[in-house]
Design a protein around this motif. Sequence first.
Motif, PDB file in Angstrom:
ATOM      1  N   PRO A   1      -8.337  23.565   1.378  1.00 27.25           N
ATOM      2  CA  PRO A   1      -8.064  24.428   2.516  1.00 27.25           C
ATOM      3  C   PRO A   1      -6.995  25.453   2.181  1.00 27.25           C
ATOM      4  N   GLN A   2      -7.125  26.614   2.779  1.00 27.48           N
ATOM      5  CA  GLN A   2      -6.136  27.664   2.598  1.00 27.48           C
ATOM      6  C   GLN A   2      -5.043  27.482   3.652  1.00 27.48           C
ATOM      7  N   PRO A   3      -3.794  27.805   3.303  1.00 29.73           N
ATOM      8  CA  PRO A   3      -2.735  27.692   4.302  1.00 29.73           C
ATOM      9  C   PRO A   3      -3.023  28.630   5.480  1.00 29.73           C
ATOM     10  N   LEU A   4      -2.659  28.188   6.657  1.00 27.09           N
ATOM     11  CA  LEU A   4      -2.890  29.003   7.848  1.00 27.09           C
ATOM     12  C   LEU A   4      -1.822  30.092   7.950  1.00 27.09           C
ATOM     13  N   ARG A   5      -2.269  31.274   8.337  1.00 28.09           N
ATOM     14  CA  ARG A   5      -1.354  32.382   8.586  1.00 28.09           C
ATOM     15  C   ARG A   5      -1.108  32.446  10.090  1.00 28.09           C
ATOM     16  N   LEU A   6      -0.051  33.127  10.472  1.00 24.25           N
ATOM     17  CA  LEU A   6       0.273  33.242  11.895  1.00 24.25           C
ATOM     18  C   LEU A   6      -0.785  34.001  12.678  1.00 24.25           C
ATOM     19  N   ASP A   7      -1.534  34.893  11.991  1.00 22.39           N
ATOM     20  CA  ASP A   7      -2.568  35.658  12.697  1.00 22.39           C
ATOM     21  C   ASP A   7      -3.939  34.975  12.631  1.00 22.39           C
ATOM     22  N   ASP A   8      -3.989  33.767  12.077  1.00 20.53           N
ATOM     23  CA  ASP A   8      -5.247  33.015  12.005  1.00 20.53           C
ATOM     24  C   ASP A   8      -5.613  32.533  13.409  1.00 20.53           C
ATOM     25  N   PRO A   9      -6.884  32.651  13.808  1.00 22.68           N
ATOM     26  CA  PRO A   9      -7.286  32.197  15.146  1.00 22.68           C
ATOM     27  C   PRO A   9      -6.954  30.727  15.428  1.00 22.68           C
ATOM     28  N   ILE A  10      -7.017  29.876  14.397  1.00 19.27           N
ATOM     29  CA  ILE A  10      -6.691  28.461  14.592  1.00 19.27           C
ATOM     30  C   ILE A  10      -5.193  28.305  14.890  1.00 19.27           C
ATOM     31  N   THR A  11      -4.357  29.035  14.165  1.00 18.27           N
ATOM     32  CA  THR A  11      -2.914  28.986  14.411  1.00 18.27           C
ATOM     33  C   THR A  11      -2.603  29.501  15.807  1.00 18.27           C
ATOM     34  N   ILE A  12      -3.189  30.609  16.170  1.00 22.21           N
ATOM     35  CA  ILE A  12      -2.951  31.201  17.489  1.00 22.21           C
ATOM     36  C   ILE A  12      -3.340  30.209  18.585  1.00 22.21           C
ATOM     37  N   LYS A  13      -4.537  29.638  18.487  1.00 22.85           N
ATOM     38  CA  LYS A  13      -5.011  28.691  19.495  1.00 22.85           C
ATOM     39  C   LYS A  13      -4.149  27.420  19.480  1.00 22.85           C
ATOM     40  N   GLY A  14      -3.796  26.932  18.300  1.00 16.50           N
ATOM     41  CA  GLY A  14      -2.998  25.715  18.195  1.00 16.50           C
ATOM     42  C   GLY A  14      -1.632  25.857  18.831  1.00 16.50           C
ATOM     43  N   ILE A  15      -0.959  26.957  18.579  1.00 14.30           N
ATOM     44  CA  ILE A  15       0.360  27.180  19.181  1.00 14.30           C
ATOM     45  C   ILE A  15       0.217  27.383  20.689  1.00 14.30           C
ATOM     46  N   GLU A  16      -0.866  28.021  21.097  1.00 13.74           N
ATOM     47  CA  GLU A  16      -1.144  28.204  22.526  1.00 13.74           C
ATOM     48  C   GLU A  16      -1.350  26.853  23.209  1.00 13.74           C
ATOM     49  N   VAL A  17      -2.128  25.972  22.574  1.00 12.78           N
ATOM     50  CA  VAL A  17      -2.429  24.659  23.155  1.00 12.78           C
ATOM     51  C   VAL A  17      -1.192  23.758  23.163  1.00 12.78           C
ATOM     52  N   PHE A  18      -0.477  23.700  22.046  1.00 13.22           N
ATOM     53  CA  PHE A  18       0.653  22.787  21.921  1.00 13.22           C
ATOM     54  C   PHE A  18       1.973  23.399  22.393  1.00 13.22           C
ATOM     55  N   GLU A  19       1.984  24.708  22.575  1.00 14.87           N
ATOM     56  CA  GLU A  19       3.163  25.442  23.032  1.00 14.87           C
ATOM     57  C   GLU A  19       4.358  25.275  22.104  1.00 14.87           C
ATOM     58  N   ASP A  20       4.104  24.825  20.883  1.00 15.16           N
ATOM     59  CA  ASP A  20       5.171  24.629  19.922  1.00 15.16           C
ATOM     60  C   ASP A  20       4.555  24.559  18.523  1.00 15.16           C
ATOM     61  N   GLU A  21       5.083  25.347  17.601  1.00 12.51           N
ATOM     62  CA  GLU A  21       4.515  25.386  16.252  1.00 12.51           C
ATOM     63  C   GLU A  21       4.673  24.047  15.524  1.00 12.51           C
ATOM     64  N   ASP A  22       5.812  23.367  15.708  1.00 16.63           N
ATOM     65  CA  ASP A  22       6.028  22.081  15.045  1.00 16.63           C
ATOM     66  C   ASP A  22       5.041  21.028  15.547  1.00 16.63           C
ATOM     67  N   ASP A  23       4.816  20.998  16.879  1.00 20.32           N
ATOM     68  CA  ASP A  23       3.841  20.046  17.428  1.00 20.32           C
ATOM     69  C   ASP A  23       2.448  20.338  16.894  1.00 20.32           C
TER      70      ASP A  23
END
Length: 194
Positions: free
Chosen positions: A129-151
């Motif tokens: 797997p490639q590391p996720l970038r901040l502009d990756d849709p998965i990163t965007i959705k994940g931070i939106e869902v968890f409301e925290d990058e660490d979570d």
Amino acid sequence: MEIKLIRNEDDYQDALRQIKALWNAVPGTPDADKLEIFSMLASRYEEEHYPIDGPDPVEYIKIRMEELGLRQEDLVPYIGSKESVTEVLNGKRPLSLEMIRNLHRGLGFSLEALIAEPSGPGFKTEPQPQPLRLDDPITIKGIEVFEDEDDFQRWLNTRNTALGNVKPVDWLDTPERRKQVLNVLVCLEHGMYS
């Protein structure tokens, strides 16, 4: 011939020449002792500089099948359906904990080999797997869902039953798997998973 630690490739090649020269030494003689010492030193150097990993779990299963004279259909009681066996042996489906337990208990397959990471030259490995970038849709959705990058990062690195007990981070290697990870995030967002 001087006996010394092997610290580099030149020392290693010298030791191999000594081993070759002493190969037919009579057991119990000083030359046989030197052969054993050079062999131990060369072996230690090889373990550190040329490690050989065992086969990945799928290759291990195939090797054991051949050794035991098993066919794919013989694995159905341990893995599940005939389709599941085919998917596992083709690297399309990861082994679940239940499959690993069944193969170990039912056929005596090594737990260590079944849970090993794919490795070693010549063995089939999954794309990384490639590391996720901040502009990756998965990163965007994940931070939106968890409301925290660490979570979100913790979630990415925790086994997930919706993905067959695989860490989401390990499913970022193909477009199809990335879509499945994104779908799980959407399901979490809408309360379909907890």
